[in-house]
Motif scaffolding. Structure first.
Motif, PDB file in Angstrom:
ATOM      1  N   VAL A  72       0.875  -1.170   0.000  1.00  0.00           N
ATOM      2  CA  VAL A  72       0.000   0.000   0.000  1.00  0.00           C
ATOM      3  C   VAL A  72       0.911   1.218   0.000  1.00  0.00           C
ATOM      4  CG1 VAL A  72      -1.874   1.214   1.167  1.00  0.00           C
ATOM      5  CG2 VAL A  72      -1.746  -1.287   1.291  1.00  0.00           C
ATOM      6  N   ASP A 125      -9.878   6.165   0.354  1.00  0.00           N
ATOM      7  CA  ASP A 125      -9.756   4.714   0.454  1.00  0.00           C
ATOM      8  C   ASP A 125      -8.318   4.298   0.762  1.00  0.00           C
ATOM      9  OD1 ASP A 125     -12.428   4.228   0.056  1.00  0.00           O
ATOM     10  OD2 ASP A 125     -12.250   3.887  -2.095  1.00  0.00           O
ATOM     11  N   LEU A 129      -6.885   1.880   3.773  1.00  0.00           N
ATOM     12  CA  LEU A 129      -6.036   0.714   3.532  1.00  0.00           C
ATOM     13  C   LEU A 129      -4.674   0.853   4.200  1.00  0.00           C
ATOM     14  CD1 LEU A 129      -6.939   0.149  -0.220  1.00  0.00           C
ATOM     15  CD2 LEU A 129      -7.574  -1.321   1.704  1.00  0.00           C
ATOM     16  N   ASP A 132      -5.172  -0.089   7.698  1.00  0.00           N
ATOM     17  CA  ASP A 132      -5.217  -1.548   7.811  1.00  0.00           C
ATOM     18  C   ASP A 132      -3.815  -2.129   7.755  1.00  0.00           C
ATOM     19  OD1 ASP A 132      -7.986  -1.725   8.013  1.00  0.00           O
ATOM     20  OD2 ASP A 132      -8.278  -1.957   5.859  1.00  0.00           O
ATOM     21  N   LEU A 141      -5.118  -8.342   3.845  1.00  0.00           N
ATOM     22  CA  LEU A 141      -6.140  -7.887   2.910  1.00  0.00           C
ATOM     23  C   LEU A 141      -6.439  -9.012   1.931  1.00  0.00           C
ATOM     24  CD1 LEU A 141      -4.838  -4.317   1.921  1.00  0.00           C
ATOM     25  CD2 LEU A 141      -6.509  -4.901   3.701  1.00  0.00           C
ATOM     26  N   VAL A 150     -11.408  -5.013  -2.687  1.00  0.00           N
ATOM     27  CA  VAL A 150     -10.375  -5.217  -1.677  1.00  0.00           C
ATOM     28  C   VAL A 150     -11.100  -5.295  -0.342  1.00  0.00           C
ATOM     29  CG1 VAL A 150      -8.304  -4.313  -0.556  1.00  0.00           C
ATOM     30  CG2 VAL A 150      -8.669  -3.899  -2.998  1.00  0.00           C
ATOM     31  N   GLY A 152     -10.916  -5.689   3.764  1.00  0.00           N
ATOM     32  CA  GLY A 152     -10.029  -5.451   4.884  1.00  0.00           C
ATOM     33  C   GLY A 152     -10.205  -6.458   6.002  1.00  0.00           C
TER      34      GLY A 152
END
Length: 201
Positions: A72, A125, A129, A132, A141, A150, A152
């Motif tokens: 990410v 978003d 992420l 997360d 993920l 996607v 979580g």
């Protein structure tokens, strides 16, 4: 090329903007045209100190993220020179999916040709992420290409857009050569006809 259907794995956070291809794989590792072995050079200038020891502060050196399969990343990932070694290094390390708000065009295209799924999401978003991904070993993920979702660790879902042709190529594991070979019968028919029409060639 391996098919990409559904991937469930640890996501590593890399909240750095403008990560260029020289950062992804430094020029010292460009002496080969082999796609294997480049994982050791992935983010080398950030992963390793000058004496060759690991930088314990870099995310992929932390125990929870050593086997990360998803990255990410910050905005404008993969900018800079058009080296195809960048997706090769990511793939050789084990990264099959990169999520960001924006990718450099050439890097983005090269990802699809090498079995990596680059996903573009909104800043909102990406923030979710990234949060997360910062959970360490719990930063798991699930990326579902078929449904373009996607999911979580808490069950939240983020949808993403994808070009239908590129989606089909990844789902079927087709690189440029594989896609061409799907038309092998038509190519053979054309070549046979060409030989009849141009016997001197």
């Amino acid at each position: 090329m391996d098919k990409f259907t559904t991937l469930t794995g640890v996501a590593a956070p890399l909240p750095v903007v403008n990560v260029d291809t020289d950062m992804i794989i430094p020029k010292d590792y460009l002496k080969t045209i082999k796609r294997t072995g480049l994982g050791r050079g992935l983010f080398a200038e950030m992963r390793f100190n000058e004496d060759g020891t690991e930088n314990p502060d870099f995310v992929l050196n932390k125990p929870a993220y050593r086997n990360a399969q998803i990255l990410v990343a910050g905005n404008n990932f993969g900018c800079g020179s058009s080296r195809e070694h960048a997706p090769w290094a990511l793939l050789d390390f084990g990264i099959r999916c990169v999520i960001s708000t924006e990718f450099a065009d050439i890097f983005y295209n090269n990802c699809f040709k090498n079995g990596i799924l680059p996903i573009v999401v909104s800043e909102e978003d990406l923030e979710k992420l990234m949060d997360d991904a910062e959970r360490g070993a719990n930063a798991t993920l699930t990326v579902d290409l078929e449904t373009q979702e996607v999911r979580g660790p808490d069950g939240g879902t983020i949808n993403f857009d994808m070009d239908p042709d590129r989606k089909e190529r990844l789902l079927n594991g087709l690189d440029d050569i594989g896609e061409t070979l799907q038309k092998e019968a038509a190519i053979s028919t054309f070549e046979s006809g060409l030989a009849d029409r141009r016997p001197w060639a």
